[in-house]
Design an enzyme around this catalytic site. Structure first.
Site, mmCIF file in Angstrom:
data_model
loop_
_atom_site.group_PDB
_atom_site.id
_atom_site.type_symbol
_atom_site.label_atom_id
_atom_site.label_comp_id
_atom_site.label_asym_id
_atom_site.label_seq_id
_atom_site.Cartn_x
_atom_site.Cartn_y
_atom_site.Cartn_z
ATOM 1 N N GLY A 32 41.185 -83.860 0.870
ATOM 2 C CA GLY A 32 40.789 -85.190 0.424
ATOM 3 C C GLY A 32 41.907 -85.928 -0.275
ATOM 4 O O GLY A 32 43.081 -85.591 -0.107
ATOM 5 N N HIS A 38 47.719 -87.860 5.931
ATOM 6 C CA HIS A 38 46.499 -87.311 6.515
ATOM 7 C C HIS A 38 46.036 -88.174 7.699
ATOM 8 O O HIS A 38 45.622 -87.655 8.737
ATOM 9 C CB HIS A 38 45.357 -87.303 5.493
ATOM 10 C CG HIS A 38 45.601 -86.477 4.273
ATOM 11 N ND1 HIS A 38 45.760 -87.036 3.033
ATOM 12 C CD2 HIS A 38 45.694 -85.134 4.090
ATOM 13 C CE1 HIS A 38 45.925 -86.076 2.130
ATOM 14 N NE2 HIS A 38 45.907 -84.912 2.751
ATOM 15 N N GLU A 150 53.796 -80.858 8.879
ATOM 16 C CA GLU A 150 55.049 -80.139 8.613
ATOM 17 C C GLU A 150 55.482 -80.301 7.158
ATOM 18 O O GLU A 150 56.352 -79.577 6.688
ATOM 19 C CB GLU A 150 56.151 -80.638 9.564
ATOM 20 C CG GLU A 150 55.877 -80.259 11.010
ATOM 21 C CD GLU A 150 56.907 -80.795 11.978
ATOM 22 O OE1 GLU A 150 57.741 -81.635 11.565
ATOM 23 O OE2 GLU A 150 56.874 -80.393 13.154
ATOM 24 N N ASP A 152 53.899 -79.335 4.719
ATOM 25 C CA ASP A 152 53.617 -78.012 4.155
ATOM 26 C C ASP A 152 54.053 -76.975 5.195
ATOM 27 O O ASP A 152 53.229 -76.284 5.793
ATOM 28 C CB ASP A 152 52.131 -77.899 3.822
ATOM 29 C CG ASP A 152 51.723 -78.947 2.807
ATOM 30 O OD1 ASP A 152 52.101 -78.821 1.638
ATOM 31 O OD2 ASP A 152 51.053 -79.929 3.202
ATOM 32 N N GLN A 155 52.934 -73.330 4.907
ATOM 33 C CA GLN A 155 51.504 -73.216 5.236
ATOM 34 C C GLN A 155 51.299 -73.241 6.750
ATOM 35 O O GLN A 155 50.525 -72.452 7.303
ATOM 36 C CB GLN A 155 50.754 -74.383 4.580
ATOM 37 C CG GLN A 155 49.327 -74.546 5.064
ATOM 38 C CD GLN A 155 48.614 -75.643 4.304
ATOM 39 O OE1 GLN A 155 48.166 -75.420 3.189
ATOM 40 N NE2 GLN A 155 48.508 -76.826 4.887
HETATM 41 P P1 AMP Z 1 46.130 -81.409 1.932
HETATM 42 O O1 AMP Z 1 44.994 -82.371 1.793
HETATM 43 O O2 AMP Z 1 47.246 -81.681 0.997
HETATM 44 O O3 AMP Z 1 45.681 -79.982 1.986
HETATM 45 O O4 AMP Z 1 46.747 -81.701 3.364
HETATM 46 C C1 AMP Z 1 45.969 -81.659 4.531
HETATM 47 C C2 AMP Z 1 46.882 -81.695 5.718
HETATM 48 O O5 AMP Z 1 47.638 -82.902 5.691
HETATM 49 C C3 AMP Z 1 47.890 -80.545 5.731
HETATM 50 O O6 AMP Z 1 48.041 -80.077 7.067
HETATM 51 C C4 AMP Z 1 49.130 -81.191 5.205
HETATM 52 O O7 AMP Z 1 50.317 -80.560 5.650
HETATM 53 C C5 AMP Z 1 49.014 -82.577 5.817
HETATM 54 N N1 AMP Z 1 49.832 -83.540 5.070
HETATM 55 C C6 AMP Z 1 49.846 -83.755 3.739
HETATM 56 N N2 AMP Z 1 50.772 -84.673 3.412
HETATM 57 C C7 AMP Z 1 51.364 -85.039 4.566
HETATM 58 C C8 AMP Z 1 52.422 -85.940 4.915
HETATM 59 N N3 AMP Z 1 53.054 -86.659 3.986
HETATM 60 N N4 AMP Z 1 52.770 -86.049 6.207
HETATM 61 C C9 AMP Z 1 52.155 -85.317 7.164
HETATM 62 N N5 AMP Z 1 51.152 -84.449 6.909
HETATM 63 C C10 AMP Z 1 50.768 -84.304 5.642
#
Ligand code: AMP
Length: 296
Positions: A32, A38, A150, A152, A155
């Site tokens: 979220g 996202h 990418e 993360d 991960q």
């Molecule tokens: P999170 O909500 O932070 O767990 O992220 C959810 C997904 O969005 C994960 O696969 C993250 O790697 C991806 N994500 C977060 N920030 C970015 C970004 N700046 N660019 C691309 N993907 C992202």
């Protein structure tokens, strides 16, 4: 866009979706506080899949500090509106008791350097939390494709390993990092930066871009220990540009194993974790030996 809250609802709806042939199903797991990073994942899933399901679940088991979990920004109504706008068909928003009911006792761990190094060193147990929740979400929703950023990188590699090792029938799709105009990677944590810390955070994309410049300019010699040399230059630059930033790590690693590299023959990943103004930020960039840079 339909909202799904329980595992039973999610299973039933996804079963129906597959039964009427609305496949492939694309899945974007998130915690979220959605931003354009996202939304880029959701839009990519939209272009490649018949059905797009997004999850919003702030997974307690992947936080090592309760204060970080408590401070994690949450705004489900805003997230739902953004998901719908980006083209999601289904939004799965289970609560913690739905995912971890009384008596829950199973943990998925990915062994080896992928989980142990870098984030693994500074956030013990983090990747077990990630692998377990991702395995559960993939089992509940059974998507054909799952989209990961990418941003993360570690991960992404842990999830790829887990999916391969457990023979999960899903394609993991890596998506490029989305950045602010000044280069800072978008992150839900950026909202917690004070204006001063936001300025300081610019040192991260600066170091990542400079790493490629340094690689380009060192092409003439290409010492066999270029990895450590680059790392040393980056540490020196950080010290001179942002001495107050608390460094957790800066490393030049093999993108597949995350082990430090010495020689850089083709490509390497520069990874950075810093705390600025009390907020922990991570980022990475692939650096490449460019053919067009003359070597002699
Ligand atoms: P999170 O909500 O932070 O767990 O992220 C959810 C997904 O969005 C994960 O696969 C993250 O790697 C991806 N994500 C977060 N920030 C970015 C970004 N700046 N660019 C691309 N993907 C992202």
């Amino acid at each position: 866009m339909e909202r799904l809250v329980t595992v039973e609802e999610a299973r039933f709806t996804l079963h129906e979706t597959r039964a009427v042939g609305k496949t492939p199903v694309g899945f974007v797991p998130t915690m979220g506080a959605l931003h354009d990073g996202h939304l880029a994942l959701i839009r990519q899933a939209r272009t490649e899949c018949e059905t797009v399901v997004v999850s919003v679940f702030v997974n307690p088991t992947q936080f090592n500090e309760k204060s970080d979990l408590d401070a994690y920004p949450r705004d489900l109504e805003r997230d739902a509106a953004l998901c719908a706008e980006a083209g999601a068909d289904l939004l799965f928003t289970p609560d913690a008791a739905e995912i971890y009911p009384q008596g829950f006792s199973t943990t998925v761990t990915v062994d080896g350097t992928l989980s142990r190094l870098l984030e693994g060193t500074f956030r013990p147990g983090h990747f077990a939390g990630v692998a377990t929740v991702v395995a559960k979400l993939l089992n509940i929703l059974q998507p054909d494709r799952a989209y990961f950023g990418e941003k993360d990188w570690q991960q992404l590699k842990v999830v790829e390993r887990m999916v391969a090792d457990l023979n999960l029938p899903v394609a993991v799709v890596p998506c490029p990092t989305v950045r602010e105009p000044d280069g800072l990677a978008m992150s839900s944590r950026n909202t917690r930066l004070s204006p001063e810390a936001r300025q300081q955070a610019k040192v991260i994309p600066y170091l990542l871009d400079t790493a490629q410049d340094l690689l380009d300019s060192s092409n003439r010699e290409m010492p066999t220990n270029l990895g450590p040399v680059l790392r040393h230059w980056l540490l020196t630059l950080l010290e001179s540009h942002q001495p107050t930033a608390e460094r957790e790590y800066i490393a030049v690693v093999d993108p597949e194993t995350l082990v430090d590299v010495n020689e850089i023959t083709d490509r390497a990943l520069v990874v950075i974790a810093l705390r600025v103004g009390g907020v922990r930020l991570i980022d990475n960039r692939m650096i490449r030996v460019r053919a067009e840079v003359s070597r002699f």
